[in-house]
Design an enzyme around this catalytic site. Structure first.
Site, PDB file in Angstrom:
ATOM      1  N   ASN A 208      47.643 -94.981 -53.931  1.00  0.00           N
ATOM      2  CA  ASN A 208      47.645 -95.193 -53.010  1.00  0.00           C
ATOM      3  C   ASN A 208      46.909 -94.000 -53.394  1.00  0.00           C
ATOM      4  O   ASN A 208      46.115 -93.212 -53.618  1.00  0.00           O
ATOM      5  CB  ASN A 208      49.029 -94.920 -52.642  1.00  0.00           C
ATOM      6  CG  ASN A 208      49.594 -93.737 -53.730  1.00  0.00           C
ATOM      7  OD1 ASN A 208      49.535 -92.858 -53.504  1.00  0.00           O
ATOM      8  ND2 ASN A 208      51.066 -94.647 -54.131  1.00  0.00           N
ATOM      9  N   ASP A 277      55.180 -99.226 -54.706  1.00  0.00           N
ATOM     10  CA  ASP A 277      56.372-100.072 -53.995  1.00  0.00           C
ATOM     11  C   ASP A 277      56.409-102.214 -55.013  1.00  0.00           C
ATOM     12  O   ASP A 277      57.196-102.079 -55.402  1.00  0.00           O
ATOM     13  CB  ASP A 277      56.975 -99.841 -53.099  1.00  0.00           C
ATOM     14  CG  ASP A 277      57.926 -99.030 -52.827  1.00  0.00           C
ATOM     15  OD1 ASP A 277      57.921 -97.602 -53.150  1.00  0.00           O
ATOM     16  OD2 ASP A 277      56.860 -98.532 -51.776  1.00  0.00           O
ATOM     17  N   PHE A 321      61.571 -86.734 -51.973  1.00  0.00           N
ATOM     18  CA  PHE A 321      59.962 -87.287 -50.846  1.00  0.00           C
ATOM     19  C   PHE A 321      60.000 -88.349 -49.968  1.00  0.00           C
ATOM     20  O   PHE A 321      60.840 -89.661 -50.381  1.00  0.00           O
ATOM     21  CB  PHE A 321      58.708 -86.746 -51.502  1.00  0.00           C
ATOM     22  CG  PHE A 321      58.632 -85.164 -51.332  1.00  0.00           C
ATOM     23  CD1 PHE A 321      58.993 -84.736 -52.620  1.00  0.00           C
ATOM     24  CD2 PHE A 321      57.526 -84.586 -50.719  1.00  0.00           C
ATOM     25  CE1 PHE A 321      58.873 -83.918 -52.629  1.00  0.00           C
ATOM     26  CE2 PHE A 321      57.567 -83.917 -50.480  1.00  0.00           C
ATOM     27  CZ  PHE A 321      57.818 -82.646 -51.978  1.00  0.00           C
ATOM     28  N   LYS A 339      69.211 -93.963 -51.669  1.00  0.00           N
ATOM     29  CA  LYS A 339      69.736 -93.412 -53.052  1.00  0.00           C
ATOM     30  C   LYS A 339      70.377 -92.061 -53.319  1.00  0.00           C
ATOM     31  O   LYS A 339      70.021 -91.113 -54.537  1.00  0.00           O
ATOM     32  CB  LYS A 339      67.527 -92.875 -52.831  1.00  0.00           C
ATOM     33  CG  LYS A 339      67.257 -93.454 -52.635  1.00  0.00           C
ATOM     34  CD  LYS A 339      65.272 -93.649 -52.599  1.00  0.00           C
ATOM     35  CE  LYS A 339      64.759 -94.133 -51.894  1.00  0.00           C
ATOM     36  NZ  LYS A 339      63.630 -94.915 -53.159  1.00  0.00           N
TER      37      LYS A 339
HETATM   38  O1  PMT Z   1      50.133 -86.150 -53.948  1.00  0.00           O
HETATM   39  P1  PMT Z   1      49.827 -85.243 -53.127  1.00  0.00           P
HETATM   40  O2  PMT Z   1      48.082 -85.551 -52.314  1.00  0.00           O
HETATM   41  O3  PMT Z   1      49.517 -83.821 -52.469  1.00  0.00           O
HETATM   42  O4  PMT Z   1      50.737 -85.818 -51.571  1.00  0.00           O
HETATM   43  C1  PMT Z   1      51.393 -85.466 -51.250  1.00  0.00           C
HETATM   44  C2  PMT Z   1      52.364 -87.013 -51.293  1.00  0.00           C
HETATM   45  C3  PMT Z   1      52.565 -87.163 -49.601  1.00  0.00           C
HETATM   46  C4  PMT Z   1      52.806 -88.526 -51.611  1.00  0.00           C
HETATM   47  C5  PMT Z   1      54.240 -85.964 -50.802  1.00  0.00           C
HETATM   48  O5  PMT Z   1      54.366 -85.129 -50.137  1.00  0.00           O
HETATM   49  C6  PMT Z   1      54.811 -87.123 -51.109  1.00  0.00           C
HETATM   50  O6  PMT Z   1      55.552 -87.509 -49.966  1.00  0.00           O
HETATM   51  N1  PMT Z   1      55.744 -88.063 -51.727  1.00  0.00           N
HETATM   52  C7  PMT Z   1      56.963 -88.963 -51.686  1.00  0.00           C
HETATM   53  C8  PMT Z   1      55.708 -90.061 -51.649  1.00  0.00           C
HETATM   54  C9  PMT Z   1      56.676 -91.587 -51.336  1.00  0.00           C
HETATM   55  O7  PMT Z   1      56.574 -92.316 -52.213  1.00  0.00           O
HETATM   56  O8  PMT Z   1      57.648 -91.287 -50.670  1.00  0.00           O
HETATM   57  P2  PMT Z   1      58.877 -92.845 -50.613  1.00  0.00           P
HETATM   58  O9  PMT Z   1      58.876 -92.711 -48.969  1.00  0.00           O
HETATM   59  O10 PMT Z   1      57.808 -94.646 -50.428  1.00  0.00           O
HETATM   60  O11 PMT Z   1      59.670 -93.073 -51.188  1.00  0.00           O
HETATM   61  C10 PMT Z   1      61.061 -92.227 -51.001  1.00  0.00           C
HETATM   62  C11 PMT Z   1      60.771 -91.680 -52.522  1.00  0.00           C
HETATM   63  O12 PMT Z   1      61.811 -92.643 -53.573  1.00  0.00           O
HETATM   64  C12 PMT Z   1      59.856 -90.711 -53.480  1.00  0.00           C
HETATM   65  O13 PMT Z   1      60.547 -89.177 -53.925  1.00  0.00           O
HETATM   66  C13 PMT Z   1      59.932 -92.268 -54.226  1.00  0.00           C
HETATM   67  O14 PMT Z   1      59.196 -91.012 -55.220  1.00  0.00           O
HETATM   68  C14 PMT Z   1      60.657 -92.074 -54.862  1.00  0.00           C
HETATM   69  N2  PMT Z   1      60.484 -93.626 -55.187  1.00  0.00           N
HETATM   70  C15 PMT Z   1      59.775 -94.360 -54.200  1.00  0.00           C
HETATM   71  C16 PMT Z   1      59.472 -95.933 -54.995  1.00  0.00           C
HETATM   72  C17 PMT Z   1      59.811 -95.851 -56.181  1.00  0.00           C
HETATM   73  N3  PMT Z   1      59.150 -97.449 -57.164  1.00  0.00           N
HETATM   74  N4  PMT Z   1      60.671 -95.138 -56.898  1.00  0.00           N
HETATM   75  C18 PMT Z   1      60.425 -94.025 -57.011  1.00  0.00           C
HETATM   76  O15 PMT Z   1      61.330 -93.197 -57.172  1.00  0.00           O
END
Ligand code: PMT
Length: 398
Positions: A208, A277, A321, A339
């Site tokens: 991504n 994911d 996040f 979570k």
């Molecule tokens: O890196 P940059 O270019 O500065 O960009 C910053 C960012 C946009 C990446 C950052 O601000 C951000 O939003 N990070 C989280 C991205 C994400 O994966 O979001 P999500 O909504 O899909 O996941 C929710 C949370 O679960 C996140 O904390 C993620 O780290 C976690 N996760 C998700 C999937 C997975 N398989 N394991 C996880 O731990």
């Protein structure tokens, strides 16, 4: 970061004196009020007018200038300083200060100040390794003076070795560290950053747009505030933040095993990484050829690392996040609950000035107790300050 901070920048006579201009630019950009004192030798390298124009403050060069002394003399400069930085710090200035000599504007003001003093030495390698110089530096260190060590490199005198002035960015980072409130001292914080890559074959992967900037800013700011920081990073083009332990990973599975191996030693986990994911069911060991006519890739879901941490019976303070393109608040609140997090930072990644691969971000912060907070567009460093302010406040009552 440095708003309302008064910094006295002492510039000495060395070929690296021009780099003090870059440092001054970084300091003023961060909001500091900079007052420059130049030694006589420094003025052989750079005209005071350059510093005067760029700092918008008069440059101090002469201890016996009666008019300048009456307006803001060496004692008032010494008293008003939040921090003193001497760059480039020559063997001469370090020797004089270590010996208690105060015979010009710079040495007199350093002698009179109660503020922290940060030296960034630059000199010939043989001068730097000379036991006389080393003893002076050690003496000052023992007394609490701060040093930004010079680096190895080609020196202006033609020699190669230690003695090259540290990069202005490193001196700036040490200055910010010296001034920061250490409200995270004694805490260990694990931060994840960047994307993960899920390999299809040796040349292709699913990933991504994450650059790592948000997670690296959090790591930098947490370290400035005194935390011990572990940064588990997917592939990025960023330099490792000073003083932070960085563990590089590629895939979500690797990130999960590094996080799980370290989580029990941590007080706080902040998951800024954009974890893929899904991953291919199988990685082809050789490059899939164009004529193989593969048009679909079977995927399997990756484990949710953060949800795994949320399920621990004794867990650290958890900050997630949420990267969303729609229904920001609803989706983030759902992730917070599902979570089992203490806090979630929701950012809208469809905006050009926020989210992926930019230096700024805007976010909504949601907390376990049902409260929320809005953070308008700001730098990722500033947003990190806001996030960590909330972490500090909530850790205190946990
Ligand atoms: O890196 P940059 O270019 O500065 O960009 C910053 C960012 C946009 C990446 C950052 O601000 C951000 O939003 N990070 C989280 C991205 C994400 O994966 O979001 P999500 O909504 O899909 O996941 C929710 C949370 O679960 C996140 O904390 C993620 O780290 C976690 N996760 C998700 C999937 C997975 N398989 N394991 C996880 O731990």
């Amino acid at each position: 970061m440095l708003t309302n901070k008064k910094i006295i920048l002492g510039v000495c006579g060395g070929i690296a004196a021009y780099k003090a201009i870059e440092l001054m630019r970084l300091l003023t950009k961060a909001g500091a009020e900079v007052h420059v004192i130049m030694t006589r030798a420094a003025q052989e390298f750079i005209a005071p007018l350059t510093f005067q124009t760029l700092s918008s403050n008069p440059v101090h060069t002469d201890l016996f200038n009666l008019i300048a002394e009456r307006e803001i003399g060496h004692i008032s400069l010494a008293d008003c300083a939040d921090l003193f930085i001497i760059v480039p710090a020559t063997a001469n200035i370090i020797g004089k200060i270590a010996a208690g000599i105060a015979d010009d504007m710079l040495t007199t003001t350093v002698m009179a100040t109660k503020s922290p003093v940060l030296f960034a030495p630059a000199m010939n390698v043989n001068m730097f390794t000379n036991p006389i110089y080393q003893e002076n530096e050690q003496k000052l260190r023992r007394m609490g003076y701060l040093f930004e060590a010079p680096v190895n490199g080609s020196l202006a005198c033609g020699w190669h070795g230690e003695g090259k002035l540290a990069a202005p960015e490193s001196v700036f980072e040490s200055a910010v560290m010296a001034l920061a409130n250490k409200d995270l001292a004694g805490k260990t914080i694990l931060i994840t950053a960047g994307p993960t890559r899920e390999e299809i074959d040796p040349v292709r992967y699913i990933s991504n747009h994450s650059s790592g900037k948000m997670g690296y800013a959090l790591a930098r700011v947490a370290r400035r505030r005194g935390a011990q920081v572990l940064l588990i990073s997917g592939p990025t083009a960023l330099a490792n933040p000073d003083g932070v332990q960085v563990i590089n990973v590629i895939s979500a599975a690797e990130m999960q095993s590094e996080v799980n191996a370290r989580v029990t030693a941590c007080d706080v986990v902040i998951k800024a990484a954009a974890v893929a994911d899904y991953r291919p069911v199988a990685r082809n060991s050789t490059k899939i050829k164009k004529n193989a006519a593969v048009t679909t890739i079977d995927l399997v879901k990756n484990p949710d690392i953060l949800a795994g941490l949320g399920g621990m019976s004794l867990r650290p303070f958890l900050v997630g996040f949420a990267a969303e393109t729609d229904a920001l608040a609803e989706n983030a609140a759902k992730k917070l609950t599902e979570k089992n997090l203490d806090m979630i930072v929701a950012n809208d990644v469809s905006q050009a000035d926020a989210g992926f691969n930019v230096d700024t971000n805007r976010a909504l912060l949601f907390f376990k107790d049902g409260s929320s907070r809005s953070c308008d567009l700001m730098s990722k460093d500033q947003l990190s300050m806001e996030i960590l302010d909330q972490v500090v406040a909530r850790l205190a009552v946990r």
